[in-house]
Design a protein around this motif. Structure first.
Motif, PDB file in Angstrom:
ATOM      1  N   SER A 122       0.828  -1.212   0.000  1.00  9.53           N
ATOM      2  CA  SER A 122       0.000   0.000   0.000  1.00  9.53           C
ATOM      3  C   SER A 122       0.859   1.256   0.000  1.00  9.53           C
ATOM      4  O   SER A 122       0.503   2.263  -0.629  1.00  9.53           O
ATOM      5  N   PHE A 141      -0.523  -2.176  -7.702  1.00  7.35           N
ATOM      6  CA  PHE A 141      -1.831  -2.645  -7.230  1.00  7.35           C
ATOM      7  C   PHE A 141      -2.183  -3.995  -7.854  1.00  7.35           C
ATOM      8  O   PHE A 141      -2.624  -4.929  -7.164  1.00  7.35           O
ATOM      9  N   GLU A 149      -8.592  -4.406   2.293  1.00  4.05           N
ATOM     10  CA  GLU A 149      -9.113  -3.041   2.299  1.00  4.05           C
ATOM     11  C   GLU A 149      -8.010  -2.002   2.259  1.00  4.05           C
ATOM     12  O   GLU A 149      -8.158  -0.939   1.626  1.00  4.05           O
ATOM     13  N   TYR A 152      -6.825  -1.625  -1.366  1.00  2.00           N
ATOM     14  CA  TYR A 152      -7.858  -0.936  -2.163  1.00  2.00           C
ATOM     15  C   TYR A 152      -7.945   0.538  -1.782  1.00  2.00           C
ATOM     16  O   TYR A 152      -8.098   1.403  -2.654  1.00  2.00           O
ATOM     17  N   VAL A 171     -12.631   0.896  -8.833  1.00  4.74           N
ATOM     18  CA  VAL A 171     -11.883   0.145  -7.814  1.00  4.74           C
ATOM     19  C   VAL A 171     -12.770  -0.121  -6.605  1.00  4.74           C
ATOM     20  O   VAL A 171     -12.722  -1.209  -6.010  1.00  4.74           O
ATOM     21  N   LYS A 174     -14.834  -3.075  -7.398  1.00  2.00           N
ATOM     22  CA  LYS A 174     -14.045  -4.315  -7.288  1.00  2.00           C
ATOM     23  C   LYS A 174     -13.926  -4.749  -5.833  1.00  2.00           C
ATOM     24  O   LYS A 174     -13.998  -5.939  -5.513  1.00  2.00           O
ATOM     25  N   LEU A 175     -13.722  -3.780  -4.959  1.00  5.18           N
ATOM     26  CA  LEU A 175     -13.613  -4.070  -3.526  1.00  5.18           C
ATOM     27  C   LEU A 175     -14.867  -4.779  -3.037  1.00  5.18           C
ATOM     28  O   LEU A 175     -14.789  -5.790  -2.337  1.00  5.18           O
ATOM     29  N   THR A 186     -12.082   4.374   3.037  1.00  5.79           N
ATOM     30  CA  THR A 186     -12.514   4.061   1.678  1.00  5.79           C
ATOM     31  C   THR A 186     -13.516   5.093   1.191  1.00  5.79           C
ATOM     32  O   THR A 186     -13.412   5.628   0.075  1.00  5.79           O
TER      33      THR A 186
END
Length: 324
Positions: A122, A141, A149, A152, A171, A174-175, A186
């Motif tokens: 990350s 990524f 999490e 993402y 994205v 997708k999570l 997020t």
């Protein structure tokens, strides 16, 4: 903490690694950088925890250049990077936009196998995004074997940083499809991306999703994104209703800036007065309100704002840039 430290010194155990590490952490959390370094310097056998703590202390307190210098000293001392010290060092590169150093850390992460670690991965994604190289951020990524999490969030934050709302939304989707649960970070990232791109309806959708589906209580930053979206769209009355109910200083500032862009004197004056209540010594409220008056040709009111700043000794911070 200082009293305990004095007892530690009297007991002649301040040079012990575990005790020293605890002292460094304590002073770091209290914002006492000099004392943290003295405690670090007193440790005879410095381990990875010792170096990571002091590097993290410098990074968290805006001393990224000093943090990277400590990385060199750590390597010279025979201590190599670990999954704890590596993200701290990469993060320092992010704040400095030191892409060349960041790439060296990335190479080390790949060679040592740390690039698949959640926090190292990350930090690499974040570093490339903040240095403006989204292609490398996307590649890092995609290379994550089991993204969670944190991974993402880093990618969504990267897209938000560059105003790429559509990619941030993809994205986020997708999570959810991978069965992961978005958290407040997020939502802050995706709301920021949508608001900066002027996606008002999408901003409202994600705000409602956060409240109703995931039962996450919005923080002041989430409301600021909502206010920003309304402000960019010129829907200042709706933004004003929000800040009246749950407005933080940042939300009032965001709305005042929007009033400046749309030359709305009525709401702008209310926002400026509220900001001055929060922080009378902050120059932003006076400057933005003055600019609103100038935009409407009200030069006397603008001059009064500037005179008021002089009366209470408020000065505008000078601008700065790394670009020459």
């Amino acid at each position: 903490g200082r009293q305990i430290h004095s007892l530690v010194v009297k007991s002649s155990v301040s040079h012990h690694t575990l005790v020293g590490n605890a002292l460094v952490y304590m002073y770091s959390e209290c914002g006492q950088i000099g004392d943290a370094f003295k405690a670090f310097d007193d440790i005879v056998w410095k381990d990875d925890g010792s170096w990571s703590s002091i590097i993290g202390t410098y990074r968290q307190n805006g001393m990224e250049s000093e943090a990277l210098e400590l990385c060199k000293e750590m390597l010279a001392d025979g201590i190599t990077f670990t999954s704890y010290s590596l993200p701290l060092s990469i993060s320092a590169c992010s704040q400095l936009s030191a892409i060349h150093v960041g790439k060296q850390f990335h190479v080390f992460a790949i060679k040592s196998g740390y690039n698949h670690d959640v926090y190292v991965g990350s930090s690499i994604i974040d570093m490339y995004a903040k240095c403006g190289i989204m292609e490398e951020s996307e590649k890092a990524f995609d290379e994550q074997v089991e993204p969670n999490e944190v991974i993402y969030n880093a990618m969504i934050c990267g897209y938000a940083h560059h105003g790429k709302a559509q990619q941030a939304i993809e994205v986020f989707s997708k999570l959810e499809k991978n069965g992961l649960t978005p958290n407040h970070v997020t939502f802050l990232a995706v709301l920021s991306a949508c608001s900066h791109s002027g996606y008002v309806e999408d901003t409202l959708h994600f705000f409602a999703l956060m409240l109703n589906k995931y039962k996450i209580k919005p923080e002041s930053e989430h409301y600021s994104c909502l206010v920003d979206a309304y402000g960019r769209a010129g829907r200042l009355e709706e933004a004003y209703q929000i800040v009246q109910k749950v407005g933080s200083e940042s939300a009032w500032r965001t709305l005042l800036s929007a009033c400046r862009n749309h030359n709305n004197k009525e709401i702008g004056e209310k926002c400026a007065m509220k900001m001055i209540e929060f922080n009378p010594s902050d120059h932003v409220a006076y400057i933005l309100l003055s600019n609103i008056y100038i935009g409407e040709g009200k030069w006397e009111e603008a001059l009064k704002c500037r005179e008021r700043m002089t009366e209470i000794c408020v000065k505008k911070d000078p601008g700065s840039s790394w670009l020459i």
